[in-house]
Design a protein around this motif. Structure first.
Motif, short mmCIF file in Angstrom:
data_model
loop_
_atom_site.label_atom_id
_atom_site.label_comp_id
_atom_site.label_asym_id
_atom_site.label_seq_id
_atom_site.Cartn_x
_atom_site.Cartn_y
_atom_site.Cartn_z
N LEU A 9 0.83 -1.20 0.00
CA LEU A 9 0.00 0.00 0.00
C LEU A 9 0.86 1.25 0.00
CD1 LEU A 9 -3.02 0.70 0.12
CD2 LEU A 9 -2.76 0.99 2.58
N LEU A 10 1.90 1.19 0.84
CA LEU A 10 2.77 2.36 0.95
C LEU A 10 3.52 2.62 -0.36
CD1 LEU A 10 4.28 2.06 4.52
CD2 LEU A 10 2.72 3.81 3.65
N SER A 11 3.89 1.54 -1.05
CA SER A 11 4.69 1.73 -2.27
C SER A 11 3.80 1.82 -3.52
CB SER A 11 5.70 0.61 -2.43
OG SER A 11 5.01 -0.61 -2.67
N THR A 12 2.47 1.84 -3.33
CA THR A 12 1.58 1.87 -4.49
C THR A 12 1.83 3.06 -5.43
OG1 THR A 12 -0.15 0.59 -3.45
CG2 THR A 12 -0.85 2.04 -5.21
N PRO A 13 1.94 4.28 -4.90
CA PRO A 13 2.17 5.39 -5.85
C PRO A 13 3.37 5.14 -6.74
CG PRO A 13 1.74 6.25 -3.67
CD PRO A 13 1.86 4.76 -3.53
N ARG A 14 4.46 4.59 -6.13
CA ARG A 14 5.67 4.39 -6.91
C ARG A 14 5.50 3.24 -7.90
NH1 ARG A 14 11.31 4.08 -3.92
NH2 ARG A 14 10.73 1.89 -3.85
N SER A 15 4.88 2.15 -7.45
CA SER A 15 4.75 1.02 -8.37
C SER A 15 3.72 1.34 -9.46
CB SER A 15 4.39 -0.27 -7.63
OG SER A 15 3.26 -0.07 -6.82
N PHE A 16 2.73 2.19 -9.14
CA PHE A 16 1.79 2.61 -10.18
C PHE A 16 2.52 3.42 -11.26
CE2 PHE A 16 -1.14 5.80 -11.91
CZ PHE A 16 -2.09 4.95 -12.47
N MET A 17 3.36 4.34 -10.81
CA MET A 17 4.17 5.13 -11.73
C MET A 17 5.00 4.21 -12.62
SD MET A 17 4.01 8.20 -12.31
CE MET A 17 5.26 9.12 -13.14
N ARG A 18 5.64 3.20 -11.94
CA ARG A 18 6.49 2.24 -12.64
C ARG A 18 5.71 1.49 -13.74
NH1 ARG A 18 11.09 0.16 -9.70
NH2 ARG A 18 12.62 1.78 -10.10
N SER A 19 4.46 1.13 -13.39
CA SER A 19 3.67 0.37 -14.36
C SER A 19 3.26 1.25 -15.53
CB SER A 19 2.42 -0.20 -13.69
OG SER A 19 1.51 0.83 -13.40
N MET A 20 3.14 2.57 -15.29
CA MET A 20 2.72 3.47 -16.35
C MET A 20 3.92 3.88 -17.20
SD MET A 20 0.30 6.79 -15.92
CE MET A 20 1.50 7.84 -15.12
N VAL A 21 4.98 4.34 -16.52
CA VAL A 21 6.19 4.74 -17.23
C VAL A 21 7.28 3.74 -16.88
CG1 VAL A 21 7.85 6.60 -17.58
CG2 VAL A 21 5.49 7.14 -17.00
N ARG A 22 7.62 2.89 -17.84
CA ARG A 22 8.46 1.74 -17.48
C ARG A 22 9.93 2.10 -17.33
NH1 ARG A 22 5.20 -2.24 -21.25
NH2 ARG A 22 3.45 -2.54 -19.84
N HIS A 23 10.36 3.14 -18.05
CA HIS A 23 11.77 3.52 -17.92
C HIS A 23 11.91 4.42 -16.71
CE1 HIS A 23 10.53 7.40 -19.46
NE2 HIS A 23 9.80 6.74 -20.33
N GLY A 24 13.15 4.56 -16.23
CA GLY A 24 13.37 5.43 -15.09
C GLY A 24 13.39 6.88 -15.50
N LYS A 25 13.99 7.71 -14.69
CA LYS A 25 14.09 9.13 -15.03
C LYS A 25 14.92 9.28 -16.31
CE LYS A 25 13.33 11.33 -10.65
NZ LYS A 25 13.92 11.78 -9.40
N PRO A 26 14.50 10.15 -17.23
CA PRO A 26 15.22 10.26 -18.51
C PRO A 26 16.55 10.98 -18.34
CG PRO A 26 13.39 11.81 -18.45
CD PRO A 26 13.32 11.03 -17.18
N THR A 27 17.49 10.27 -17.74
CA THR A 27 18.82 10.86 -17.55
C THR A 27 19.80 10.28 -18.55
OG1 THR A 27 18.99 9.28 -15.75
CG2 THR A 27 18.67 11.59 -15.15
N SER A 28 19.70 8.99 -18.79
CA SER A 28 20.61 8.38 -19.77
C SER A 28 19.99 8.51 -21.15
CB SER A 28 20.80 6.91 -19.44
OG SER A 28 19.58 6.22 -19.59
N ASP A 29 20.82 8.37 -22.20
CA ASP A 29 20.32 8.42 -23.57
C ASP A 29 19.29 7.32 -23.80
OD1 ASP A 29 21.79 10.55 -24.17
OD2 ASP A 29 22.92 9.63 -25.84
N ARG A 30 19.53 6.18 -23.16
CA ARG A 30 18.62 5.05 -23.33
C ARG A 30 17.24 5.38 -22.76
NH1 ARG A 30 18.02 -0.62 -23.53
NH2 ARG A 30 16.63 -1.29 -21.87
N ALA A 31 17.23 5.94 -21.56
CA ALA A 31 15.95 6.29 -20.94
C ALA A 31 15.27 7.42 -21.71
CB ALA A 31 16.18 6.70 -19.49
#
Lengths: 533, 176
Positions: free
Chosen positions: A33-55
């Motif tokens: 429950l506590l990590s839901t916001p983060r895992s929801f974000m993860r499920s929506m945007v699968r890559h991490g923060k767009p810092t690397s060229d790949r992301a």
């Protein structure tokens, strides 16, 4: 986390072994429950923060709304001088029009008894109704202007040339759709201006009768009459016409336009992005590329996507002159979006959209002027309806659509006016068409036209119909263009000459009809000189 | 048996009926397959077009809201010889002279504005400057034809009736 470990137990059938004092499943639930916001974000945007060229590339590639864009974009494409942001501005205006339009639909009633009253409600009672209507009106005008300017930009930078010919034709259809959207929206307020502009418009649709009457076939083949009946559902502008215009304006045309916009954008990608000169790839690494903080890619893997005709891309140079689309192109699009919205909101706050008195079928507005982009045509229509309202617009639209198929010179793309020679042709053509159009207007204002002269007052109607001053313009412009082709031995120069003539003709006629035409469509130096009545 | 059939389009030449079952006699040509394929595709296109034609027949009205285009103008005795009367709702002028009655529509034949009748009896259109004579004939401007003379009749109850959707030749009068 303990919860994570229990989950990943390989033994599927057995229940997870828990120690006494373990938080257990309830603990998992709490952690989840506590990590839901983060895992929801993860499920929506699968890559991490767009810092690397790949992301960064995943941010574009993996996003439904952005995947129409390439992962890397050529630096030439994001320079201001390449597009002037006109395409993005047009799209933003269309979206703005959809949003404000839907809001207006909440209160607007498409009935001749209630339409005008609902306009007054929107202007005076509905919260922020006036602002929304103002933004809707100014965005509509701005969209027509942006479409025209965008077309001029694409033309003058040779962006219509192969392989982009078909996208130019799609663009022409979007131009016509934009005008149709504006015209159908014009009736909805049901005020005097709307009523008489649409009466005139519907009768222009009927004007092919001038031709069929001359041929004596109107009784069996009446295109004009059919068009008017289809448009109005009656022989006059009434309830049937209002509901038809409403359906077209809020449903049919926006839908068709959205589809065509999607095709237009998709074709940009498929046709190899924005047109750019070969010289844009000749420079090694541009300052933009190095300053954007990108790691310049040294290696690139290629996969065979499709076989294309055309020049071999400059493989090694091309990649060096690109930047990641995220965030570089996003900044450009964002800037154009914000400038456009800001301009529209400012216009909406500062200027109220006009609303004249309620429609009165007994008394026409005098003068009854169409919206500005149709005023040039209205000037031509005042000499003869068919040629001015149907014939010449059809010739111009058809002529423009054919340009990429008639001018197939494979010269450098993406250069304004194709260089110095083109600039000179554009300038001389502008001067030529200015002289022709102003000379012609001066002539008709001073001496009148066919019906005003004794020798020609009784010529057959077909002559009056076809010999419009606009016909004279079109013929002269065509001759000028052919002369240019011959003198420069270049079809591109001929195309520049023709396009410039049409553009200048449009601007002068629009200005003339806006400023110098008054009651009874008589000539006046300014509105102050109009007779008082 | 043994009769020959001429099946021009599908099988060339004379064909014995019993031969039709033999594969080597019945060489399927690509042309025929193409023909059937194209025929199928085009009949689908045609069917779709006909369906669209049917669907888009809908917005073409067969009954017009103003189908009652006849306008009652009043009893003929109401109008003195040499007078003119305007009916703003129907945008028509009714005249009576020595020869009889006639009605002229003031809707401009150019683009549908309402032409204004001036003091001298001539008509001027405010929208694009078309000019018409006392009898509605073109005197100038872009109008393709003169103002329409409307069909006049007398109803059973003896009232003058004008038909706004039916015009008559210029000069046609209803004799009182």
């Amino acid at each position: 986390m303990a919860g994570m470990e229990t989950k990943s137990t390989p033994d599927k059938g057995a229940k997870p072994v828990r120690q006494v004092g373990d938080p257990g499943a309830l603990g998992d639930f709490g952690a989840n429950l506590l990590s839901t916001p983060r895992s929801f974000m993860r499920s929506m945007v699968r890559h991490g923060k767009p810092t690397s060229d790949r992301a960064k590339s995943q941010a574009v590639f993996g996003n439904f709304f952005l995947h129409i864009l390439p992962v890397r974009t050529h630096v030439h494409s994001i320079k201001a001088a390449t597009t002037l942001g006109l395409g993005v501005a047009t799209l933003v205006l269309f979206i703005l029009l959809c949003v404000t339009g839907i809001l207006l639909m909440v209160y607007y009633k498409p009935s001749v008894d209630q339409a005008y009253a609902s306009m007054l409600d929107i202007a005076h009672v509905v919260p922020s109704g006036r602002l929304m209507r103002n933004i809707h009106r100014w965005s509509a005008h701005a969209m027509v202007a942006c479409v025209m300017l965008h077309m001029a930009r694409a033309f003058y930078t040779s962006a219509y040339k192969g392989p982009r010919q078909f996208n130019w034709v799609i663009g022409m259809s979007l131009f016509v759709l934009t005008l149709a959207l504006s015209f159908t929206g014009y009736l909805l307020p049901w005020d005097q201006l709307a009523y008489w502009a649409v009466t005139i418009g519907a009768n222009i649709a009927q004007s092919p009768r001038e031709l069929t009457d001359t041929l004596g076939i109107t009784a069996v083949f009446d295109v004009g009459g059919m068009q008017k009946e289809l448009l109005l559902g009656a022989h006059y502008v009434g309830q049937e016409a209002l509901i038809r215009f409403y359906v077209l304006h809020v449903m049919v045309l926006p839908l068709v336009t959205s589809i065509m916009i999607a095709v237009h954008f998709w074709r940009i990608r498929k046709d190899g992005g924005l047109a750019r000169p070969i010289s844009a790839d000749a420079v090694a690494a541009s300052p933009i590329a190095s300053s954007s903080g990108d790691s310049s890619p040294q290696l690139k893997t290629y996969g065979l996507m499709s076989l294309m005709k055309g020049r071999t891309p400059a493989v090694n140079l091309e990649i060096r002159n690109t930047v990641t689309t995220w965030p570089n192109v996003m900044y450009v699009i964002g800037a154009a979006t914000m400038v456009t919205i800001l301009a529209m909101v400012l216009l909406g706050v500062l200027f109220d959209a006009p609303l004249s008195e309620m429609a009165n079928p007994a008394v026409p507005e005098n003068p009854a002027k169409a919206p500005w982009y149709f005023l040039g045509l209205q000037e031509l229509v005042s000499y003869s309806a068919f040629m001015g309202g149907v014939g010449i617009p059809a010739i111009v639209v058809l002529g423009l659509a054919l340009v990429p198929y008639l001018d197939r010179e494979k010269e450098d793309l993406g250069i304004w006016f194709s260089g110095r020679k083109g600039r000179r042709v554009a300038l001389t053509s502008a001067i030529f068409s200015t002289v022709v159009v102003i000379g012609m207007l001066w002539f008709t204002v001073s001496y009148g036209w066919l019906r005003n002269w004794e020798s020609t007052a009784h010529v057959p109607q077909i002559v009056i119909t076809l010999l419009n001053p606009g016909t004279v313009f079109v013929v002269l412009f065509a001759v000028w263009s052919v002369i240019t082709v011959k003198a420069t031995s270049s079809t591109r120069m001929g195309a520049i000459a023709l396009f410039t003539c049409f553009l200048v003709g449009f601007v002068i006629l629009t200005y003339f009809a806006t400023v110098h035409r008054g009651p009874n469509w008589d000539f006046y130096w300014s509105k102050a000189a109009w007779p008082v009545h | 048996m043994g009769r020959s059939y001429q099946l021009g389009l599908f099988i060339r030449g004379d064909v014995d009926v019993k031969d039709l079952h033999q594969a080597e006699r019945f060489k399927p040509s690509a042309t025929r397959r193409d023909f059937l394929g194209l025929a199928a595709a085009w009949s689908a296109v045609l069917a779709f077009m006909m369906a669209m034609l049917g669907a888009f027949r809908l917005p073409m009205p067969s009954v017009f809201p103003e189908s009652d285009s006849k306008v009652k103008l009043g009893h003929p005795n109401r109008f003195e010889i040499g007078t003119s009367t305007y009916y703003p709702k129907h945008q028509l002028w009714l005249f009576r002279d020595e020869q009889g009655f006639y009605a002229i529509s003031s809707i401009c034949t150019h683009l549908g504005c309402v032409a204004e009748r001036k003091e001298n009896g001539k008509f001027d259109c405010p929208c694009h400057g078309s000019k018409f004579s006392v009898e509605g004939e073109i005197e100038g401007g872009p109008a393709p034809k003169g103002l329409l003379w409307l069909d006049l009749s007398v109803s059973p109850e003896g009232v003058l009736v004008a038909d706004t959707l039916s015009d008559v030749n210029v000069g046609t009068r209803l004799t009182a």
